[in-house]
Design a protein around this motif. Structure first.
Motif, PDB file in Angstrom:
ATOM      1  N   ALA A  63       0.940  -1.114   0.041  1.00 41.95           N
ATOM      2  CA  ALA A  63      -0.131   0.149   0.012  1.00 41.95           C
ATOM      3  C   ALA A  63       0.833   1.201  -0.006  1.00 41.95           C
ATOM      4  O   ALA A  63       0.218   2.279  -0.207  1.00 41.95           O
ATOM      5  N   ILE A  64       2.194   1.129   0.114  1.00 43.17           N
ATOM      6  CA  ILE A  64       3.120   2.446   0.257  1.00 43.17           C
ATOM      7  C   ILE A  64       3.621   2.602  -0.980  1.00 43.17           C
ATOM      8  O   ILE A  64       3.718   1.809  -1.979  1.00 43.17           O
ATOM      9  N   SER A  65       3.597   3.890  -1.209  1.00 43.41           N
ATOM     10  CA  SER A  65       4.158   4.326  -2.459  1.00 43.41           C
ATOM     11  C   SER A  65       5.490   4.086  -2.977  1.00 43.41           C
ATOM     12  O   SER A  65       6.228   4.062  -1.823  1.00 43.41           O
ATOM     13  N   ASP A  66       5.977   3.997  -3.930  1.00 39.89           N
ATOM     14  CA  ASP A  66       7.310   3.644  -4.302  1.00 39.89           C
ATOM     15  C   ASP A  66       8.464   4.637  -3.564  1.00 39.89           C
ATOM     16  O   ASP A  66       9.218   4.227  -3.279  1.00 39.89           O
ATOM     17  N   VAL A  67       8.148   6.079  -3.660  1.00 40.11           N
ATOM     18  CA  VAL A  67       8.919   7.008  -3.270  1.00 40.11           C
ATOM     19  C   VAL A  67       8.922   6.854  -1.793  1.00 40.11           C
ATOM     20  O   VAL A  67      10.237   6.951  -1.347  1.00 40.11           O
ATOM     21  N   PHE A  68       7.924   6.457  -1.353  1.00 38.65           N
ATOM     22  CA  PHE A  68       7.913   6.364   0.444  1.00 38.65           C
ATOM     23  C   PHE A  68       8.693   5.056   0.729  1.00 38.65           C
ATOM     24  O   PHE A  68       9.433   5.120   1.662  1.00 38.65           O
ATOM     25  N   ARG A  69       8.708   4.123  -0.257  1.00 42.94           N
ATOM     26  CA  ARG A  69       9.464   2.839   0.207  1.00 42.94           C
ATOM     27  C   ARG A  69      10.715   3.042   0.024  1.00 42.94           C
ATOM     28  O   ARG A  69      11.549   2.621   0.970  1.00 42.94           O
ATOM     29  N   MET A  70      11.305   3.925  -0.972  1.00 40.31           N
ATOM     30  CA  MET A  70      12.506   4.164  -1.124  1.00 40.31           C
ATOM     31  C   MET A  70      13.050   4.873  -0.078  1.00 40.31           C
ATOM     32  O   MET A  70      14.385   4.922   0.624  1.00 40.31           O
ATOM     33  N   ALA A  71      12.174   5.827   0.400  1.00 41.72           N
ATOM     34  CA  ALA A  71      12.695   6.693   1.724  1.00 41.72           C
ATOM     35  C   ALA A  71      12.883   5.913   3.036  1.00 41.72           C
ATOM     36  O   ALA A  71      13.917   6.026   3.781  1.00 41.72           O
ATOM     37  N   ILE A  72      11.922   4.803   3.125  1.00 40.13           N
ATOM     38  CA  ILE A  72      12.079   3.852   4.250  1.00 40.13           C
ATOM     39  C   ILE A  72      13.536   3.126   4.222  1.00 40.13           C
ATOM     40  O   ILE A  72      14.195   3.077   5.210  1.00 40.13           O
ATOM     41  N   LEU A 118      14.517  -5.407  -3.090  1.00 40.52           N
ATOM     42  CA  LEU A 118      13.454  -4.516  -3.110  1.00 40.52           C
ATOM     43  C   LEU A 118      13.268  -3.511  -3.986  1.00 40.52           C
ATOM     44  O   LEU A 118      12.150  -3.523  -4.821  1.00 40.52           O
ATOM     45  N   THR A 119      14.294  -2.905  -4.233  1.00 41.94           N
ATOM     46  CA  THR A 119      14.072  -1.839  -5.401  1.00 41.94           C
ATOM     47  C   THR A 119      13.946  -2.436  -6.681  1.00 41.94           C
ATOM     48  O   THR A 119      13.194  -2.204  -7.504  1.00 41.94           O
ATOM     49  N   GLY A 120      14.800  -3.595  -6.806  1.00 39.95           N
ATOM     50  CA  GLY A 120      14.537  -4.351  -8.116  1.00 39.95           C
ATOM     51  C   GLY A 120      13.295  -4.689  -8.412  1.00 39.95           C
ATOM     52  O   GLY A 120      12.911  -4.665  -9.509  1.00 39.95           O
ATOM     53  N   GLN A 121      12.704  -5.327  -7.390  1.00 42.46           N
ATOM     54  CA  GLN A 121      11.331  -5.657  -7.407  1.00 42.46           C
ATOM     55  C   GLN A 121      10.379  -4.565  -7.802  1.00 42.46           C
ATOM     56  O   GLN A 121       9.445  -4.649  -8.575  1.00 42.46           O
ATOM     57  N   MET A 122      10.605  -3.405  -6.927  1.00 42.43           N
ATOM     58  CA  MET A 122       9.552  -2.245  -7.282  1.00 42.43           C
ATOM     59  C   MET A 122       9.645  -1.670  -8.421  1.00 42.43           C
ATOM     60  O   MET A 122       8.649  -1.399  -9.018  1.00 42.43           O
ATOM     61  N   TYR A 123      11.037  -1.778  -9.103  1.00 44.59           N
ATOM     62  CA  TYR A 123      11.068  -0.873 -10.366  1.00 44.59           C
ATOM     63  C   TYR A 123      11.359  -2.137 -11.398  1.00 44.59           C
ATOM     64  O   TYR A 123      11.832  -1.859 -12.539  1.00 44.59           O
ATOM     65  N   HIS A 124      10.840  -3.405 -11.236  1.00 42.91           N
ATOM     66  CA  HIS A 124      10.948  -4.418 -12.366  1.00 42.91           C
ATOM     67  C   HIS A 124      12.137  -4.363 -13.042  1.00 42.91           C
ATOM     68  O   HIS A 124      12.131  -4.809 -14.164  1.00 42.91           O
ATOM     69  N   VAL A 158      24.105   4.258  -0.660  1.00 40.92           N
ATOM     70  CA  VAL A 158      22.750   4.944  -0.739  1.00 40.92           C
ATOM     71  C   VAL A 158      22.628   5.460  -2.251  1.00 40.92           C
ATOM     72  O   VAL A 158      21.340   5.257  -2.895  1.00 40.92           O
ATOM     73  N   LEU A 159      23.633   5.712  -2.766  1.00 41.33           N
ATOM     74  CA  LEU A 159      23.629   6.321  -4.372  1.00 41.33           C
ATOM     75  C   LEU A 159      23.168   5.024  -5.255  1.00 41.33           C
ATOM     76  O   LEU A 159      22.465   5.254  -6.102  1.00 41.33           O
ATOM     77  N   PHE A 160      23.696   3.963  -5.076  1.00 44.39           N
ATOM     78  CA  PHE A 160      23.577   2.837  -5.769  1.00 44.39           C
ATOM     79  C   PHE A 160      21.803   2.657  -5.735  1.00 44.39           C
ATOM     80  O   PHE A 160      21.423   2.495  -6.868  1.00 44.39           O
ATOM     81  N   LEU A 161      21.228   2.618  -4.588  1.00 48.35           N
ATOM     82  CA  LEU A 161      19.923   2.382  -4.437  1.00 48.35           C
ATOM     83  C   LEU A 161      18.971   3.310  -5.238  1.00 48.35           C
ATOM     84  O   LEU A 161      18.025   3.356  -5.895  1.00 48.35           O
ATOM     85  N   ILE A 162      19.553   4.544  -4.960  1.00 51.02           N
ATOM     86  CA  ILE A 162      18.827   5.758  -5.456  1.00 51.02           C
ATOM     87  C   ILE A 162      19.013   5.720  -7.112  1.00 51.02           C
ATOM     88  O   ILE A 162      17.893   6.007  -7.708  1.00 51.02           O
ATOM     89  N   LEU A 163      20.134   5.401  -7.604  1.00 47.38           N
ATOM     90  CA  LEU A 163      20.390   5.322  -9.055  1.00 47.38           C
ATOM     91  C   LEU A 163      19.181   4.181  -9.475  1.00 47.38           C
ATOM     92  O   LEU A 163      18.777   4.641 -10.774  1.00 47.38           O
ATOM     93  N   MET A 164      19.412   3.209  -9.038  1.00 41.35           N
ATOM     94  CA  MET A 164      18.603   2.320  -9.192  1.00 41.35           C
ATOM     95  C   MET A 164      17.015   2.659  -9.539  1.00 41.35           C
ATOM     96  O   MET A 164      16.344   2.373 -10.597  1.00 41.35           O
ATOM     97  N   SER A 165      16.476   3.619  -8.556  1.00 42.25           N
ATOM     98  CA  SER A 165      15.105   4.004  -8.670  1.00 42.25           C
ATOM     99  C   SER A 165      15.034   5.296  -9.672  1.00 42.25           C
ATOM    100  O   SER A 165      14.056   5.268 -10.601  1.00 42.25           O
ATOM    101  N   ILE A 166      16.054   5.937  -9.820  1.00 42.28           N
ATOM    102  CA  ILE A 166      15.889   7.092 -10.833  1.00 42.28           C
ATOM    103  C   ILE A 166      16.061   6.619 -12.147  1.00 42.28           C
ATOM    104  O   ILE A 166      15.210   7.038 -13.094  1.00 42.28           O
TER     105      ILE A 166
END
Lengths: 399, 170
Positions: A62-71, A112-118, B14-22
């Motif tokens: 239920a948490i949005s992607d950006v908020f997940r990243m923040a956590i 988790l990031t990998g899963q979130m962003y496919h 942290v940069l690695f994770l953020i880059l993955m996201s960006i």
């Protein structure tokens, strides 16, 4: 005497002029106030942490992607900063534990990031990045905990690579061999050797199985570990890697006894030319090494590394070699009155006898008779060997 | 322990994770969007909790479009050359072991060989987009006609790719 008691008592001693106030202080210094371990506080922290974690886990979707990243990033930073502060100012043990948690969050964060962003991974790259972080922490604080973390992560990553993608991840392998191998050789510590050796053997298995090399390449890889032990074991320390490699090559011979029989027609000879070149270099090195050794008996271990698979009756030869090996250690143990060698020979002989019995008698004996006779055989053998062994360890047998 | 280096290591993580996201978000801007048609999925039940299993028409390479030497093993990398048809759906031109030259309309999709089916004369390959993550409980709408879906895929210049949307074919 408890400090509280002493405080009360010594006050009277000072009043009665038995000791002076200074002497009282000196005495009290000998009984420092015991530091109460904040057990309840620790549990409180764990409970709150678990509550937080389960709350996030159950609401994750239920948490949005950006908020997940923040956590993820927030908790990563929090644990690293807290870990570093604690490590520097208060307790090393607690500090490194906090940093280990942060490292685990980093790894979980990658997936988790990998899963979130496919993301689809085509290799063990996530584990490689994770291992680099672990190894970086090890380089900075040289704590065993991070050595173990690096060894475990590289090995798990390699197994993951082998199972999922059917390939050996070369960069993870290099990080393990060059990075962790270097420190294993330099520090000459037993605990490093144990983790390095276990990781090395598992990763060798992945390399050989997933790259399609014939199984006998393992002999070379194990022989290398055997040689590497000279660099990694300090004087008078346990020969961990030597033990690891001897046990593994023993198992390979057992494998040969069972699988190089008549049914095994396909002997892969394509790369065996290169195998023999590498093997010859290592083996000559090992022979030279054992010739230089102070004890003249270490060549016995080298027998196990002989490449018997090229011969026609490789299974019978392997079995014979195992017997020769066991008996050589037994007899040299008796002759030199070295209990350790006798133990080694005893264990090897018991295992070999059992294997031989299994191999020869399984097919034409009824099952109950097989186990019954086998049991009696082993019982008799162990009784005889144990008696001899005790004589040696008591020093009754003179050379 | 040197504090600066410690924080360098932490910042890199942290940069690695953020880059993955960006990189995921910037794909929409920099990437190229192509539409692919799905194919029937085997095994039968494609639902696995929170994702749908997808298979694509371009993942079945007929022998006459297979420009790869025969000794290629399963799991090895190949390249699919795709071009759009009149409905703007991308279809296979050929599969090759080396990265092919692309003309105006065409795109290249890296893939891995799964297995070869000599009876049907097809090579099954995997382009690595077989999972589409969905919100729990929304699987029903993909269940019908799942061999007739149009998947919009975004290809980033740096090799990353993602499924943008899955819709029913018109």
């Amino acid at each position: 005497m408890k400090r509280e008691e002493l405080i009360k008592e010594s006050k009277e001693w000072v009043e009665e002029r038995i000791i002076s106030e200074e002497q009282r202080d000196q005495l009290l210094e000998r009984y420092p106030a015991r530091q109460h371990k904040p057990l309840l506080l620790t549990f409180a922290a764990i409970f709150i942490g678990l509550g937080f974690l389960t709350f996030i886990a159950s609401n994750w979707s239920a948490i949005s992607d950006v908020f997940r990243m923040a956590i993820i990033v927030g908790s990563l930073l929090a644990f690293y900063v807290a870990g570093e502060q604690t490590y520097r100012k208060h307790s090393k043990r607690l500090g490194e534990s906090l940093m280990l948690i942060a490292l685990m969050i980093f790894g979980a964060g990658i997936f988790l990031t990998g899963q979130m962003y496919h993301f689809t991974s085509f290799s063990a790259l996530p584990f490689f990045v994770w291992s680099i972080a672990a190894f970086g922490l090890f380089l900075l604080c040289k704590e065993t905990l991070f050595f173990i973390a690096s060894a475990v992560l590289t090995t798990v990553g390699q197994v993951y690579s082998g199972v999922t993608f059917g390939e050996y991840h070369i960069w993870t392998g290099l990080l393990f061999i060059l990075g962790l191998g270097w420190f294993t050789a330099r520090e000459q510590r037993t605990d490093y050797s144990v983790w390095f050796g276990a990781g090395y053997l598992i990763q060798s298995l992945v390399l050989v199985l997933s790259s399609g090399y014939p199984y006998y390449w393992l002999i070379n890889l194990i022989l290398f570990l055997y040689l590497f032990d000279d660099a990694a074991a300090g004087k008078g320390k346990l020969r961990v890697l030597k033990t690891f490699s001897v046990v593994s090559v023993f198992l390979i011979l057992v494998f040969q006894v069972f699988f190089l029989g008549e049914g095994f027609v396909e002997v892969q000879t394509e790369s065996s030319f290169y195998f023999f070149i590498v093997w010859a270099v290592f083996f000559v090195g090992a022979v030279v090494r054992s010739a230089m050794s102070s004890t003249n008996y270490y060549w016995i271990d080298l027998l196990l590394f002989l490449p018997l698979f090229r011969f026609e009756f490789a299974d019978a030869l392997s079995l014979a070699l195992l017997f020769v090996y066991s008996l050589l250690w037994l007899t040299s143990g008796y002759q030199q009155s070295v209990a350790r060698w006798v133990n080694k020979g005893t264990a090897a002989l018991l295992a070999t006898t059992f294997i031989a019995y299994f191999q020869l008698a399984w097919d034409f004996m009824s099952r109950s008779l097989f186990f019954f006779i086998g049991g009696i055989l082993l019982f008799a053998l162990s009784f005889f060997l144990e008696r001899k062994r005790r004589q040696v360890s008591k020093g009754e047998v003179t050379p | 322990m040197k504090r600066i280096w410690f924080y360098v290591i932490v910042c890199l993580q942290v940069l690695f994770l953020i880059l993955m996201s960006i990189s995921y978000y910037t794909m929409d801007t920099w990437g190229e969007s192509i539409r692919l048609k799905t194919a029937p999925v085997d095994p039968r039940d494609p639902f696995y909790g929170d994702f749908v299993t997808l298979s694509y028409e371009v993942e079945m390479v007929p022998a006459d479009k297979w420009n790869v030497s025969a000794d290629i093993g399963s799991g090895e990398k190949i390249y699919l050359l795709l071009e759009p048809d009149e409905k703007n759906l991308y279809t296979l031109v050929k599969a090759s072991a080396e990265k092919p030259e692309v003309s105006e309309e065409e795109v290249v999709l890296p893939a891995r060989l799964d297995w070869h089916d000599p009876q049907r004369g097809v090579y099954m390959v995997d382009i690595g987009l077989d999972r589409y993550f969905i919100e729990e409980g929304t699987g029903q709408q993909y269940e019908q006609n799942r061999e007739d879906l149009i998947v919009e895929v975004i290809l980033a210049p740096w090799g990353q790719k993602k499924i943008d949307s899955v819709t029913k074919a018109e």
